[in-house]
Scaffold this motif. Structure first.
Motif, PDB file in Angstrom:
ATOM      1  N   THR A 288      50.043 -21.433  37.662  1.00 27.17           N
ATOM      2  CA  THR A 288      51.034 -21.501  38.733  1.00 27.17           C
ATOM      3  C   THR A 288      51.515 -22.942  38.840  1.00 27.17           C
ATOM      4  O   THR A 288      50.797 -23.881  38.484  1.00 27.17           O
ATOM      5  CB  THR A 288      50.456 -21.051  40.085  1.00 27.17           C
ATOM      6  OG1 THR A 288      49.298 -21.843  40.394  1.00 27.17           O
ATOM      7  CG2 THR A 288      50.070 -19.587  40.057  1.00 27.17           C
TER       8      THR A 288
ATOM      9  N   SER B 270      56.566 -15.789  35.330  1.00 30.46           N
ATOM     10  CA  SER B 270      57.560 -14.943  34.664  1.00 30.46           C
ATOM     11  C   SER B 270      58.950 -15.555  34.613  1.00 30.46           C
ATOM     12  O   SER B 270      59.877 -14.920  34.118  1.00 30.46           O
ATOM     13  CB  SER B 270      57.635 -13.584  35.374  1.00 30.46           C
ATOM     14  OG  SER B 270      57.975 -13.757  36.743  1.00 30.46           O
ATOM     15  N   GLU B 271      59.137 -16.783  35.111  1.00 30.99           N
ATOM     16  CA  GLU B 271      60.458 -17.397  35.040  1.00 30.99           C
ATOM     17  C   GLU B 271      60.926 -17.499  33.592  1.00 30.99           C
ATOM     18  O   GLU B 271      60.126 -17.615  32.671  1.00 30.99           O
ATOM     19  CB  GLU B 271      60.446 -18.808  35.652  1.00 30.99           C
ATOM     20  CG  GLU B 271      60.279 -18.820  37.153  1.00 30.99           C
ATOM     21  CD  GLU B 271      58.829 -18.966  37.568  1.00 30.99           C
ATOM     22  OE1 GLU B 271      58.585 -19.592  38.598  1.00 30.99           O
ATOM     23  OE2 GLU B 271      57.958 -18.450  36.858  1.00 30.99           O
ATOM     24  N   ASP B 272      62.248 -17.499  33.413  1.00 30.08           N
ATOM     25  CA  ASP B 272      62.803 -17.577  32.066  1.00 30.08           C
ATOM     26  C   ASP B 272      62.648 -18.966  31.455  1.00 30.08           C
ATOM     27  O   ASP B 272      62.584 -19.113  30.238  1.00 30.08           O
ATOM     28  CB  ASP B 272      64.285 -17.195  32.074  1.00 30.08           C
ATOM     29  CG  ASP B 272      64.486 -15.712  32.352  1.00 30.08           C
ATOM     30  OD1 ASP B 272      63.566 -14.938  32.046  1.00 30.08           O
ATOM     31  OD2 ASP B 272      65.553 -15.350  32.870  1.00 30.08           O
ATOM     32  N   SER B 273      62.634 -20.008  32.280  1.00 29.44           N
ATOM     33  CA  SER B 273      62.579 -21.363  31.744  1.00 29.44           C
ATOM     34  C   SER B 273      61.781 -22.258  32.685  1.00 29.44           C
ATOM     35  O   SER B 273      61.604 -21.964  33.870  1.00 29.44           O
ATOM     36  CB  SER B 273      63.988 -21.927  31.551  1.00 29.44           C
ATOM     37  OG  SER B 273      64.664 -22.009  32.793  1.00 29.44           O
ATOM     38  N   PHE B 274      61.306 -23.369  32.124  1.00 27.07           N
ATOM     39  CA  PHE B 274      60.505 -24.327  32.873  1.00 27.07           C
ATOM     40  C   PHE B 274      61.025 -25.727  32.576  1.00 27.07           C
ATOM     41  O   PHE B 274      61.607 -25.983  31.520  1.00 27.07           O
ATOM     42  CB  PHE B 274      59.027 -24.219  32.469  1.00 27.07           C
ATOM     43  CG  PHE B 274      58.486 -22.824  32.559  1.00 27.07           C
ATOM     44  CD1 PHE B 274      58.057 -22.312  33.770  1.00 27.07           C
ATOM     45  CD2 PHE B 274      58.429 -22.011  31.437  1.00 27.07           C
ATOM     46  CE1 PHE B 274      57.574 -21.021  33.865  1.00 27.07           C
ATOM     47  CE2 PHE B 274      57.951 -20.718  31.510  1.00 27.07           C
ATOM     48  CZ  PHE B 274      57.526 -20.218  32.734  1.00 27.07           C
TER      49      PHE B 274
ATOM     50  N   GLN C 200      57.097 -29.650  34.335  1.00 30.82           N
ATOM     51  CA  GLN C 200      56.185 -28.531  34.560  1.00 30.82           C
ATOM     52  C   GLN C 200      55.336 -28.258  33.320  1.00 30.82           C
ATOM     53  O   GLN C 200      54.123 -28.031  33.415  1.00 30.82           O
ATOM     54  CB  GLN C 200      56.972 -27.273  34.932  1.00 30.82           C
ATOM     55  CG  GLN C 200      57.544 -27.279  36.333  1.00 30.82           C
ATOM     56  CD  GLN C 200      58.355 -26.032  36.623  1.00 30.82           C
ATOM     57  OE1 GLN C 200      59.119 -25.559  35.764  1.00 30.82           O
ATOM     58  NE2 GLN C 200      58.209 -25.477  37.814  1.00 30.82           N
TER      59      GLN C 200
END
Length: 291
Positions: free
Chosen positions: A82, A226-230, A234
């Motif tokens: 997280t 589950s986000e598409d990008s970081f 991060q």
């Protein structure tokens, strides 16, 4: 492997991308084998699991004209990740995320813990060994020099944490062993080189670079949100947290000279940098897994 796509990336990678993916596949197998192992601790054998967590903090420059929060990542022993943010405070208040409160932890900070050990030194031994871009001198650097704000903020933060009591036990300070440390310094830039097997990754500030690093983390068993990008910060925080995990399972390399107090200057001098240990050859891992 050629023709495979990076997750969330519409572009098809060529040879370099295929090498990254191949390294990730190998790392995924080794990571799964390692997660099944029993590790040794002060109380004897223990299965991976329980309430421990690993916090990676990507420190930002607290003196910058446009200050930004520090990104952190928290991993549990199942490598569920997280993300969150912490507003830098020199007194270190609220540095432990809510998810980690009441749990055993290792806090891994991407920033120098101390100054160089001798007046003639221009950098610490650990920085030389891991080829870190920031160089920490014998005295706190003046404003305007490269990384000066980050160095000053990080050195003061480490000092405050260690001075605050037994909760933050810095690796090597007063003989603190890896098995009892709750505070370490890491260098994610070096960690990425280890897990990519020396493959040159695209710049972390590009979309390709971020996708490549996310794929490597997934290959290591890290379960990203589950986000598409970081963001690159991060992902560096996640690498820092994973390095803390590797120290806990006994698969890390400790570089440099141990930390010591300089009471006259009110700082820590030198200090170790922890890096993930290189993975064994795939054949060796298979043999050990079958044993």
């Amino acid at each position: 492997m050629p023709g495979m796509r990076m997750r969330g990336n519409p572009r098809v990678y060529g040879a370099a991308g295929a090498s990254v993916l191949a390294a990730a596949v190998t790392a995924r197998y080794i990571a799964k084998w390692r997660q099944r192992r029993t590790t040794r601790g002060p109380g004897g054998g223990r299965e991976i699991g329980g309430g421990r967590c690993f916090i990676g903090l990507d420190l930002s420059d607290p003196t910058a004209a446009q200050k930004r929060p520090c990104d952190y990542a928290v991993l549990d022993t199942e490598l569920v990740c997280t993300f969150g943010q912490w507003d830098y405070r020199e007194d270190a208040s609220h540095i432990i995320p809510d998810r980690a409160i009441g749990r055993s932890f290792i806090l891994a900070i991407d920033g120098p813990q101390g100054l160089a050990g001798s007046p003639e030194a221009t950098m610490r031994e650990s920085e030389r060994r891991v080829n870190a871009p920031g160089r920490t001198p014998y005295t706190l650097p003046a404003d305007g020099k490269p990384y000066s704000g980050l160095i000053v903020g990080s050195v003061r933060l480490f000092h405050r944490l260690v001075e605050s009591g037994s909760r933050f036990r810095l690796l090597g300070m007063d003989g603190t062993p890896a098995s009892n440390a709750t505070l370490i310094e890491v260098f994610p830039g070096g960690g990425w080189k280890v897990v990519s097997n020396g493959t040159k990754l695209p710049s972390k500030r590009t979309l390709d670079g971020r996708h490549a690093r996310a794929e490597l983390l997934a290959g290591l068993g890290v379960q990203l949100p589950s986000e598409d990008s970081f963001t690159d910060d991060q992902l560096d925080a996640a690498m820092a947290a994973w390095t803390a995990y590797k120290l806990w399972v006994g698969e890390a390399v400790i570089e440099g000279e141990g930390p010591r107090w300089d009471t006259e200057a009110g700082v820590i001098r030198e200090g170790y940098v922890v890096q993930p240990a290189p993975a064994p050859e795939a054949e060796g891992a298979e043999g050990m897994a079958a044993a």
